[in-house]
Scaffold this active site. Structure first.
Site, PDB file in Angstrom:
ATOM      1  N   TYR A 151      -1.897  -0.795  10.405  1.00  8.60           N
ATOM      2  CA  TYR A 151      -1.802  -1.147   8.976  1.00  8.60           C
ATOM      3  C   TYR A 151      -0.420  -0.789   8.406  1.00  8.60           C
ATOM      4  O   TYR A 151       0.229  -1.640   7.789  1.00  8.60           O
ATOM      5  CB  TYR A 151      -2.950  -0.436   8.256  1.00  8.60           C
ATOM      6  CG  TYR A 151      -3.162  -0.738   6.801  1.00  8.60           C
ATOM      7  CD1 TYR A 151      -3.663  -1.972   6.379  1.00  8.60           C
ATOM      8  CD2 TYR A 151      -2.913   0.238   5.833  1.00  8.60           C
ATOM      9  CE1 TYR A 151      -3.905  -2.210   5.027  1.00  8.60           C
ATOM     10  CE2 TYR A 151      -3.160  -0.005   4.493  1.00  8.60           C
ATOM     11  CZ  TYR A 151      -3.653  -1.230   4.095  1.00  8.60           C
ATOM     12  OH  TYR A 151      -3.899  -1.466   2.765  1.00  8.60           O
ATOM     13  N   SER A 163       0.875  -1.167   0.000  1.00  5.05           N
ATOM     14  CA  SER A 163       0.000   0.000   0.000  1.00  5.05           C
ATOM     15  C   SER A 163       0.909   1.212   0.000  1.00  5.05           C
ATOM     16  O   SER A 163       2.110   1.082   0.301  1.00  5.05           O
ATOM     17  CB  SER A 163      -0.841  -0.005   1.285  1.00  5.05           C
ATOM     18  OG  SER A 163      -1.427   1.255   1.503  1.00  5.05           O
TER      19      SER A 163
HETATM   20  N1  LIG Z   1      -8.600  -1.138  -2.105  1.00  4.82           N
HETATM   21  C1  LIG Z   1      -7.627  -0.257  -2.019  1.00  4.82           C
HETATM   22  O1  LIG Z   1      -7.769   0.934  -2.334  1.00  4.82           O
HETATM   23  C2  LIG Z   1      -6.272  -0.668  -1.500  1.00  4.82           C
HETATM   24  C3  LIG Z   1      -5.304   0.318  -1.302  1.00  4.82           C
HETATM   25  C4  LIG Z   1      -4.047  -0.056  -0.836  1.00  4.82           C
HETATM   26  C5  LIG Z   1      -3.765  -1.389  -0.599  1.00  4.82           C
HETATM   27  N2  LIG Z   1      -4.727  -2.316  -0.783  1.00  4.82           N
HETATM   28  C6  LIG Z   1      -4.385  -3.717  -0.498  1.00  4.82           C
HETATM   29  O2  LIG Z   1      -4.811  -4.535  -1.569  1.00  4.82           O
HETATM   30  C7  LIG Z   1      -5.265  -5.791  -1.064  1.00  4.82           C
HETATM   31  C8  LIG Z   1      -6.686  -6.067  -1.532  1.00  4.82           C
HETATM   32  O3  LIG Z   1      -7.527  -5.028  -1.052  1.00  4.82           O
HETATM   33  P1  LIG Z   1      -9.092  -4.997  -1.395  1.00  4.82           P
HETATM   34  O4  LIG Z   1      -9.591  -3.695  -0.906  1.00  4.82           O
HETATM   35  O5  LIG Z   1      -9.306  -5.386  -2.812  1.00  4.82           O
HETATM   36  O6  LIG Z   1      -9.614  -6.186  -0.428  1.00  4.82           O
HETATM   37  P2  LIG Z   1     -11.098  -6.659  -0.091  1.00  4.82           P
HETATM   38  O7  LIG Z   1     -12.082  -5.979  -0.983  1.00  4.82           O
HETATM   39  O8  LIG Z   1     -11.263  -6.524   1.383  1.00  4.82           O
HETATM   40  O9  LIG Z   1     -11.088  -8.205  -0.499  1.00  4.82           O
HETATM   41  C9  LIG Z   1     -10.548  -9.151   0.330  1.00  4.82           C
HETATM   42  C10 LIG Z   1     -10.602 -10.523  -0.328  1.00  4.82           C
HETATM   43  O10 LIG Z   1      -9.855 -11.400   0.491  1.00  4.82           O
HETATM   44  C11 LIG Z   1     -10.680 -12.470   0.972  1.00  4.82           C
HETATM   45  N3  LIG Z   1     -10.177 -12.736   2.319  1.00  4.82           N
HETATM   46  C12 LIG Z   1     -10.208 -11.918   3.391  1.00  4.82           C
HETATM   47  N4  LIG Z   1      -9.593 -12.498   4.437  1.00  4.82           N
HETATM   48  C13 LIG Z   1      -9.134 -13.701   4.001  1.00  4.82           C
HETATM   49  C14 LIG Z   1      -8.402 -14.746   4.604  1.00  4.82           C
HETATM   50  N5  LIG Z   1      -8.014 -14.689   5.888  1.00  4.82           N
HETATM   51  N6  LIG Z   1      -8.088 -15.838   3.863  1.00  4.82           N
HETATM   52  C15 LIG Z   1      -8.477 -15.926   2.564  1.00  4.82           C
HETATM   53  N7  LIG Z   1      -9.171 -14.949   1.937  1.00  4.82           N
HETATM   54  C16 LIG Z   1      -9.500 -13.855   2.649  1.00  4.82           C
HETATM   55  C17 LIG Z   1     -12.102 -11.944   0.858  1.00  4.82           C
HETATM   56  O11 LIG Z   1     -13.041 -12.974   0.677  1.00  4.82           O
HETATM   57  P3  LIG Z   1     -13.787 -13.694   1.942  1.00  4.82           P
HETATM   58  O12 LIG Z   1     -14.161 -12.575   2.891  1.00  4.82           O
HETATM   59  O13 LIG Z   1     -14.977 -14.359   1.326  1.00  4.82           O
HETATM   60  O14 LIG Z   1     -12.792 -14.646   2.526  1.00  4.82           O
HETATM   61  C18 LIG Z   1     -11.988 -11.109  -0.431  1.00  4.82           C
HETATM   62  O15 LIG Z   1     -12.029 -11.944  -1.568  1.00  4.82           O
HETATM   63  C19 LIG Z   1      -5.098  -5.716   0.455  1.00  4.82           C
HETATM   64  O16 LIG Z   1      -3.861  -6.261   0.823  1.00  4.82           O
HETATM   65  C20 LIG Z   1      -5.110  -4.225   0.738  1.00  4.82           C
HETATM   66  O17 LIG Z   1      -4.415  -3.884   1.923  1.00  4.82           O
HETATM   67  C21 LIG Z   1      -5.978  -1.993  -1.215  1.00  4.82           C
END
Ligand SMILES: NC(=O)c1ccc[n+]([C@@H]2O[C@H](COP(=O)([O-])OP(=O)(O)OC[C@H]3O[C@@H](n4cnc5c(N)ncnc54)[C@H](OP(=O)(O)O)[C@@H]3O)[C@@H](O)[C@H]2O)c1
Length: 259
Positions: free
Chosen positions: A163, A150
């Site tokens: 975080y 991130s």
């Molecule tokens: N979105 C952003 O703007 C952003 C910005 C900076 C960094 N990031 C990073 O990018 C990554 C993805 O972010 P996102 O926002 O796309 O995530 P998200 O929408 O929260 O999606 C999380 C995914 O992971 C699964 N999951 C959660 N906990 C799990 C576990 N313990 N084991 C297996 N699967 C699990 C969830 O499905 P289930 O709940 O069904 O298991 C879901 O498919 C993260 O590392 C986040 O820190 C995101």
């Protein structure tokens, strides 16, 4: 020797495990990999959600496989990963995508908050990466380890302390893996997303005060569309990035270079 100057972005013949790929950036990365020719392993904790995505990808003509597993359950991880490798072979590409966020200052956070976030965001990825890198090396694969950090992997923000601690730890892991597994032909790189309009950011984006602040601080003047993570993820997995190792590619519209 013939040299082609056309960069090779194909993932044909590769198998990619993307953790947390039933929604958000993980699902976009899985779709981008499938569209680039890879067999994709869809992971999440909910069997039905995983199965729905796998069926949809197969119906679209892609090769997809389910991996229902809570990757933060460290005691189960080794067995689950070795069973996966036995069923479909060792993945060529691992994307450490799962990440949770508990927006609290250190003074407000409980010890349980700290342990939970660091376990899910950092330790689970370290454990899975070393299992995957070891299996890739044992099988002579030119593997790729790709980890979602991130902009909080370099920066910190008041009221959101745990975080960045975990994400900055992941940056260390990315570099340590690059050094340790580079000699085996396995690269390790990171992607540092900025603010993407994914499900996990829906509340923030809709907030009448905080939403416009995010947009106003970004040189591109908007949130990233989730599909804008695909190019970086394919690049770091494909033959065209074969000499990129230990790098963290920032995809934030220029957010982190302003002050
Ligand atoms: N979105 C952003 O703007 C952003 C910005 C900076 C960094 N990031 C990073 O990018 C990554 C993805 O972010 P996102 O926002 O796309 O995530 P998200 O929408 O929260 O999606 C999380 C995914 O992971 C699964 N999951 C959660 N906990 C799990 C576990 N313990 N084991 C297996 N699967 C699990 C969830 O499905 P289930 O709940 O069904 O298991 C879901 O498919 C993260 O590392 C986040 O820190 C995101």
């Amino acid at each position: 020797m013939s040299t082609s100057f056309r960069p090779d972005f194909s993932l044909q013949g590769k198998t990619a495990l993307i953790t947390g790929s039933t929604q958000g950036l993980g699902l976009v990365i899985a779709r981008a990999y499938a569209a680039s020719g890879a067999r994709v392993i869809i992971n999440g904790r909910d069997a039905e959600r995983v199965s729905t995505i796998v069926k949809a990808l197969i119906a679209e003509g892609h090769d997809a496989y389910p991996f229902v597993q809570d990757i933060s359950r460290l005691a189960d991880q080794e067995l689950a990963f070795s069973q996966l490798c036995r069923s479909i072979g060792t993945p060529d590409i691992l994307v450490n995508n799962v990440g949770i966020r508990i927006r609290k200052a250190l003074g407000e956070a409980t010890l349980q908050d700290i342990i939970e976030l660091i376990n899910v965001d950092l330790i689970a990825a370290v454990q899975l990466s070393r299992l995957a890198a070891g299996a890739m090396a044992d099988n002579g694969l030119q593997g790729r380890l790709i980890t979602l950090t991130s902009i909080a992997g370099e920066l910190a923000r008041l009221g959101d302390a745990i975080y960045p601690i975990a994400k900055q730890g992941l940056c260390g892991m990315i570099r340590a893996l690059a050094v340790e597994y580079g000699p085996s032909g396995i690269t390790s790189n990171g992607i540092a997303p900025g603010t993407f309009a994914t499900e996990s950011n829906a509340e923030l984006a809709a907030d009448p005060v905080k939403g416009p602040v995010v947009v106003g601080r970004n040189p591109l003047g908007r949130w990233a569309r989730p599909d804008e993570i695909g190019g970086a993820a394919v690049f770091l997995a494909a033959p065209c990035s074969s000499y990129v190792n230990g790098h963290i590619l920032v995809v934030d519209g220029g957010f982190s270079v302003t002050f």
